[in-house]
Design a protein around this motif. Structure first.
Motif, PDB file in Angstrom:
ATOM      1  N   UNK A  98      44.209  14.720 -73.479  1.00  6.77           N
ATOM      2  CA  UNK A  98      45.597  14.695 -73.923  1.00  6.77           C
ATOM      3  C   UNK A  98      46.570  15.284 -72.903  1.00  6.77           C
ATOM      4  N   UNK A  99      46.250  16.407 -72.246  1.00  7.26           N
ATOM      5  CA  UNK A  99      47.167  16.928 -71.216  1.00  7.26           C
ATOM      6  C   UNK A  99      47.425  15.917 -70.100  1.00  7.26           C
ATOM      7  N   UNK A 100      46.411  15.142 -69.726  1.00  7.96           N
ATOM      8  CA  UNK A 100      46.576  14.117 -68.699  1.00  7.96           C
ATOM      9  C   UNK A 100      47.542  13.032 -69.162  1.00  7.96           C
ATOM     10  N   UNK A 101      47.414  12.621 -70.396  1.00  4.95           N
ATOM     11  CA  UNK A 101      48.287  11.593 -70.946  1.00  4.95           C
ATOM     12  C   UNK A 101      49.734  12.069 -70.980  1.00  4.95           C
ATOM     13  N   UNK A 102      49.932  13.302 -71.414  1.00 11.01           N
ATOM     14  CA  UNK A 102      51.289  13.845 -71.524  1.00 11.01           C
ATOM     15  C   UNK A 102      51.928  14.014 -70.155  1.00 11.01           C
ATOM     16  N   UNK A 103      51.163  14.544 -69.205  1.00 10.78           N
ATOM     17  CA  UNK A 103      51.706  14.792 -67.869  1.00 10.78           C
ATOM     18  C   UNK A 103      52.077  13.496 -67.158  1.00 10.78           C
ATOM     19  N   UNK A 104      51.260  12.464 -67.293  1.00 10.22           N
ATOM     20  CA  UNK A 104      51.516  11.201 -66.600  1.00 10.22           C
ATOM     21  C   UNK A 104      52.633  10.399 -67.249  1.00 10.22           C
ATOM     22  N   UNK A 105      52.794  10.553 -68.576  1.00 15.09           N
ATOM     23  CA  UNK A 105      53.815   9.818 -69.345  1.00 15.09           C
ATOM     24  C   UNK A 105      53.571   8.315 -69.319  1.00 15.09           C
ATOM     25  N   UNK A 106      52.333   7.908 -69.057  1.00 11.60           N
ATOM     26  CA  UNK A 106      51.992   6.488 -69.103  1.00 11.60           C
ATOM     27  C   UNK A 106      51.697   6.080 -70.551  1.00 11.60           C
ATOM     28  N   UNK A 107      51.687   4.776 -70.768  1.00 10.88           N
ATOM     29  CA  UNK A 107      51.385   4.281 -72.116  1.00 10.88           C
ATOM     30  C   UNK A 107      50.011   3.635 -72.204  1.00 10.88           C
ATOM     31  N   UNK A 108      49.406   3.325 -71.038  1.00  9.19           N
ATOM     32  CA  UNK A 108      48.099   2.671 -71.000  1.00  9.19           C
ATOM     33  C   UNK A 108      47.202   3.360 -69.976  1.00  9.19           C
ATOM     34  N   UNK A 109      45.939   3.548 -70.340  1.00 10.17           N
ATOM     35  CA  UNK A 109      45.017   4.277 -69.478  1.00 10.17           C
ATOM     36  C   UNK A 109      43.675   3.550 -69.383  1.00 10.17           C
ATOM     37  N   UNK A 110      43.223   3.228 -68.167  1.00 13.55           N
ATOM     38  CA  UNK A 110      41.876   2.689 -68.006  1.00 13.55           C
ATOM     39  C   UNK A 110      40.857   3.765 -68.394  1.00 13.55           C
ATOM     40  N   UNK A 111      39.858   3.381 -69.150  1.00 15.09           N
ATOM     41  CA  UNK A 111      38.820   4.321 -69.576  1.00 15.09           C
ATOM     42  C   UNK A 111      37.541   4.012 -68.795  1.00 15.09           C
ATOM     43  N   UNK A 112      37.026   5.006 -68.108  1.00 17.67           N
ATOM     44  CA  UNK A 112      35.871   4.812 -67.235  1.00 17.67           C
ATOM     45  C   UNK A 112      34.600   5.374 -67.869  1.00 17.67           C
ATOM     46  N   UNK A 113      33.491   4.949 -67.313  1.00 15.00           N
ATOM     47  CA  UNK A 113      32.189   5.457 -67.734  1.00 15.00           C
ATOM     48  C   UNK A 113      31.470   5.959 -66.487  1.00 15.00           C
ATOM     49  N   UNK A 114      31.461   7.257 -66.298  1.00 11.01           N
ATOM     50  CA  UNK A 114      30.835   7.941 -65.159  1.00 11.01           C
ATOM     51  C   UNK A 114      31.711   7.890 -63.907  1.00 11.01           C
ATOM     52  N   UNK A 115      32.147   6.687 -63.463  1.00 11.48           N
ATOM     53  CA  UNK A 115      33.014   6.623 -62.291  1.00 11.48           C
ATOM     54  C   UNK A 115      34.027   5.493 -62.453  1.00 11.48           C
ATOM     55  N   UNK A 116      34.991   5.433 -61.529  1.00 12.56           N
ATOM     56  CA  UNK A 116      36.119   4.520 -61.649  1.00 12.56           C
ATOM     57  C   UNK A 116      35.715   3.051 -61.513  1.00 12.56           C
ATOM     58  N   UNK A 117      34.548   2.784 -60.940  1.00 10.33           N
ATOM     59  CA  UNK A 117      34.101   1.399 -60.778  1.00 10.33           C
ATOM     60  C   UNK A 117      33.507   0.830 -62.061  1.00 10.33           C
TER      61      UNK A 117
END
Length: 291
Positions: free
Chosen positions: A89-108
């Motif tokens: 949640x802190x990441x979401x609030x700080x970025x102020x974005x509305x959409x977030x890619x969700x990763x599993x272990x790494x960004x790839x």
């Protein structure tokens, strides 16, 4: 007795075909000539400056590929599927974005897209800590770097997606692109209360490449890029580039000054509007203004 305004058999002063032939008798033979027509139409007050810029944006988009406008992976704000709401949640609030890619272990390994609004029903729930992010994910649109921007905009509209994950030829994540990124190319920067003034003028594209407004103050440019361009020579970075060329450059022209490569992305007959700046590989930037 005849006159110059003789009517055609159907009673009109000119037939529809005659009007069409007249309208296209000097049609542009290239995009550069079409831009010249738009500039001339603006000079004669046939269209507004904002209209001309929008049409030029459409022409630019038709030449671009996703790799040219994507947000690089190093700048992506992601959430790990194993994180709890309290953790991300802190990441979401700080970025102020509305959409977030969700990763599993790494960004790839992108599992899907989390929309901030999908968390709202749980905002005042006592069970918020037990939310399973996997249950809230939307499918992620995956596209190659080489995809053209113009058909991507069509895909966004038809599929009702707002974000796409960009992958390279090996399937690794290169970055992401949003519908807002494309629309800004056409209508200009879409600003909101969270945008920083400097970020609107200088935008990181990928690697050592940045997009910079030509009207960016040279003082700001020097501070951001740790460069040493003569601030007595010009007030803006566009002025430095104009001085370097020695003439009014056309779109696509480039020049290297003090190891910085400047490519003209957009311009009209009077001024440069947008620049693509490639900095030296070994050059470190501050990425911010000094206090």
């Amino acid at each position: 007795m005849s006159d110059d305004n003789s009517q055609s058999p159907n009673g009109s002063s000119k037939s529809l075909m005659e009007k069409i032939v007249q309208a296209f008798s000097q049609e542009p033979q290239s995009k550069e000539e079409l831009v010249d027509v738009l500039v001339d139409a603006t000079d004669r007050d046939l269209i507004k400056q904002s209209t001309k810029q929008m049409l030029e944006g459409v022409l630019e988009v038709s030449d671009m590929r996703v790799r040219d406008i994507m947000i690089p992976r190093s700048h992506m704000v992601t959430i790990d599927i194993s994180q709890t709401v309290e953790e991300f949640l802190p990441t979401m609030i700080e970025s102020a974005h509305s959409r977030f890619p969700v990763t599993n272990e790494d960004i790839d390994h992108i599992e899907g897209i989390l929309l901030a609004k999908d968390l709202l029903p749980y905002a005042f729930s006592k069970d918020a800590s037990e939310i399973c992010v996997a249950d809230l994910l939307r499918p992620a649109m995956i596209i190659p770097e080489s995809k053209r921007v113009e058909p991507l905009l069509t895909d966004f509209r038809q599929e009702r997606y707002h974000m796409a994950i960009v992958v390279d030829e090996y399937g690794g994540v290169s970055g992401l692109v949003t519908i807002e990124d494309i629309l800004e190319l056409i209508v200009g920067e879409i600003e909101d209360e969270h945008d920083d003034t400097l970020e609107r003028e200088i935008r990181h594209l990928s690697g050592q490449v940045y997009q910079v407004k030509a009207l960016t103050e040279l003082t700001d440019f020097n501070q951001y890029f740790n460069s040493g361009f003569n601030e007595e020579e010009a007030d803006t970075v566009g002025g430095i580039v104009m001085h370097g060329f020695g003439h009014m450059p056309k779109r696509g022209e480039s020049i290297t000054i003090d190891k910085f490569n400047f490519k003209v992305v957009s311009c009209d007959r009077r001024r440069i509007q947008q620049l693509q700046v490639t900095i030296p590989d070994d050059h470190e930037i501050s990425g911010k203004l000094s206090d």
